[in-house]
Design an enzyme around this catalytic site. Sequence first.
Site, PDB file in Angstrom:
ATOM      1  N   ASP A  13      -2.749   3.486  12.457  1.00  0.00           N
ATOM      2  CA  ASP A  13      -1.995   4.745  12.361  1.00  0.00           C
ATOM      3  C   ASP A  13      -2.344   5.752  13.441  1.00  0.00           C
ATOM      4  OD1 ASP A  13      -0.785   3.613  10.222  1.00  0.00           O
ATOM      5  OD2 ASP A  13      -1.497   5.040   8.732  1.00  0.00           O
ATOM      6  N   LYS A  22      -9.908   7.731   7.726  1.00  0.00           N
ATOM      7  CA  LYS A  22     -10.331   7.590   6.335  1.00  0.00           C
ATOM      8  C   LYS A  22     -10.535   6.100   6.082  1.00  0.00           C
ATOM      9  CE  LYS A  22      -5.460   7.721   4.907  1.00  0.00           C
ATOM     10  NZ  LYS A  22      -4.460   8.435   4.097  1.00  0.00           N
ATOM     11  N   PRO A  23     -11.161   5.708   4.983  1.00  0.00           N
ATOM     12  CA  PRO A  23     -11.422   4.281   4.726  1.00  0.00           C
ATOM     13  C   PRO A  23     -10.172   3.414   4.746  1.00  0.00           C
ATOM     14  CG  PRO A  23     -12.738   5.622   3.252  1.00  0.00           C
ATOM     15  CD  PRO A  23     -11.814   6.569   3.965  1.00  0.00           C
ATOM     16  N   GLY A  51      -0.593   8.974   1.715  1.00  0.00           N
ATOM     17  CA  GLY A  51      -0.068  10.323   1.643  1.00  0.00           C
ATOM     18  C   GLY A  51       1.163  10.525   2.495  1.00  0.00           C
ATOM     19  N   MET A  52       1.329   9.707   3.557  1.00  0.00           N
ATOM     20  CA  MET A  52       2.458   9.908   4.465  1.00  0.00           C
ATOM     21  C   MET A  52       3.495   8.798   4.403  1.00  0.00           C
ATOM     22  SD  MET A  52       0.626  11.497   7.886  1.00  0.00           S
ATOM     23  CE  MET A  52      -0.512  10.125   8.106  1.00  0.00           C
ATOM     24  N   GLY A  57       0.815  -1.210   0.000  1.00  0.00           N
ATOM     25  CA  GLY A  57       0.000   0.000   0.000  1.00  0.00           C
ATOM     26  C   GLY A  57       0.844   1.254   0.000  1.00  0.00           C
ATOM     27  N   ASP A  66      -6.493  11.539  11.045  1.00  0.00           N
ATOM     28  CA  ASP A  66      -6.456  11.038   9.666  1.00  0.00           C
ATOM     29  C   ASP A  66      -7.361   9.817   9.509  1.00  0.00           C
ATOM     30  OD1 ASP A  66      -5.696  11.074   6.999  1.00  0.00           O
ATOM     31  OD2 ASP A  66      -3.946   9.814   7.319  1.00  0.00           O
TER      32      ASP A  66
END
Length: 516
Positions: free
Chosen positions: A155, A140-141, A26-27, A23, A138
């Site tokens: 995370d 998110k799906p 963004g980070m 995967g 953060d």
Amino acid sequence: MTDQLEMLRDALRGRYDPVREVGRGGMATVYLAQDVKHNRPVAVKVLRPDLAASIAVTRFLKEIEIAAQLNHPHIVPLLDSGDVNGVLHFVMPFVEGPSVRALLNGEDPITLATALTITREAADALTYAHRKGLVHRDIKPENILLSEGHAVVADFGIAKAISTAGGNKLTQTGFAIGTVGYMSPEQAAGRSDLDERTDVYSLASVFYEMMVGEAPGMWVTDEAMKYRRFVDALPLHRERLDQLPAAVEQVLVQAMSMHRKERHTTPNEFASALEQAVQHKPAYDENQARGLIRYAAEQQAEHPTEEGALSLAAIQRIGAEVGLSPDRVRDAGQALDRPPVMPERGGIFGAPSKIDLERTLDVELPVEEFEALLEEVRAATGEVGRINETLGKSLSWNSLSFQNSFEGTGRLIHVMVKPKDGKTRIRITENGGVQQVFLAFGTVIGGGALGGFISGTVLSGIAPSWLAASIFAASWGATYVAARVSFRGFIRRRVRILSELLDRLSDHATTTTPPP
């Protein structure tokens, strides 16, 4: 094997054995690796090189230690972290189940029951972390995974550690902490005083996407908060939102408010509100509920209790209890927004001689629409009438029927339309003085004539004068009662006709004028 994977293998040799990339976010980039010491699969997340270069490494590793203290069944724990030859990384257990993103990309839609379960378990994890002083930032799906059928949040603490370790240097690079489409307005604005309500917003956005199939892509305006509906929702979104229990959308609007003070205070509070909205089973179907509310509102307006008549907001809350959306209750309220019922008594014939109906709309009608309203008035009254415009901004129409028939009676019907300051006031008056004068003369003359005829022909010379006088009075009384009933019936019919005209004018104004 890619060069990046080889570099990572060299950096982590003896501790973790990277297998493949699984995967990229963004980070960080995520790799499946084998924990050499414990012989178990793990997820090694490596921060982007440009991001790692923009933060204080020591500060980042210290901040991330806070996340390592979290211990919750719905949180993916932090196992390890470090900086090896410039490879800034952290390690978590490898979750074999899919992420919510994978579910969204699948062929089958996510059911409401599944979405509720995922939201409840993720909310429980978030609320636990908030009590420990840690906001995720953060959600998110991609960061909500399924392990053995249960949601686990990944995370935790990473966004906070990056933000804290980056400081002004990170801001100067233009790097945004969080993910567009799920960030709260205050997070997108770069505010540093984020609290648990930013996670409430993000979790609500994920639930929205699970139900609609796409991220909301909007921030809820004050207008939407007022009506508890996503007023700017795309057609596809609206179609799917309308398939949900009405109260669910109300909960989402609150959770995704632009103003965080309007949101639920904790993720658990939001999840509980969702479950209550779904579990509540109305005792009536929608048509029955609407009819019930209509009747109750009419009765309350006609015979108010000591507490006073119900406000529209109160009726909307009642409607929500039976699964009605607030905008439908509002529309029904506008349809019922008529003046009080005619008093039982008034004037010599038991009804007021003047009808006065008024309504104020939450739209400002353009003057260009005056002509269309005039056509409605003329069609209802059957006459052209006389028009008077005041400075081109208000409309006044007078009927000519019975004009100057009797001194002081004035015009029969007057219609006034006045748009101003974002609203439109419509007033319809009708003077019934003409009918009362006719009935008064008719009662006196008709009653007297009838009584005189009876007493003169039947009792003349036979009965005493008091009996003749009684018959005369009884005849006049009967004529008065008939006149009273006739006039009250006339006024009731006129109230109904003029109320229907007011409804048509209001409907035209609201349907042709966009809200402010």
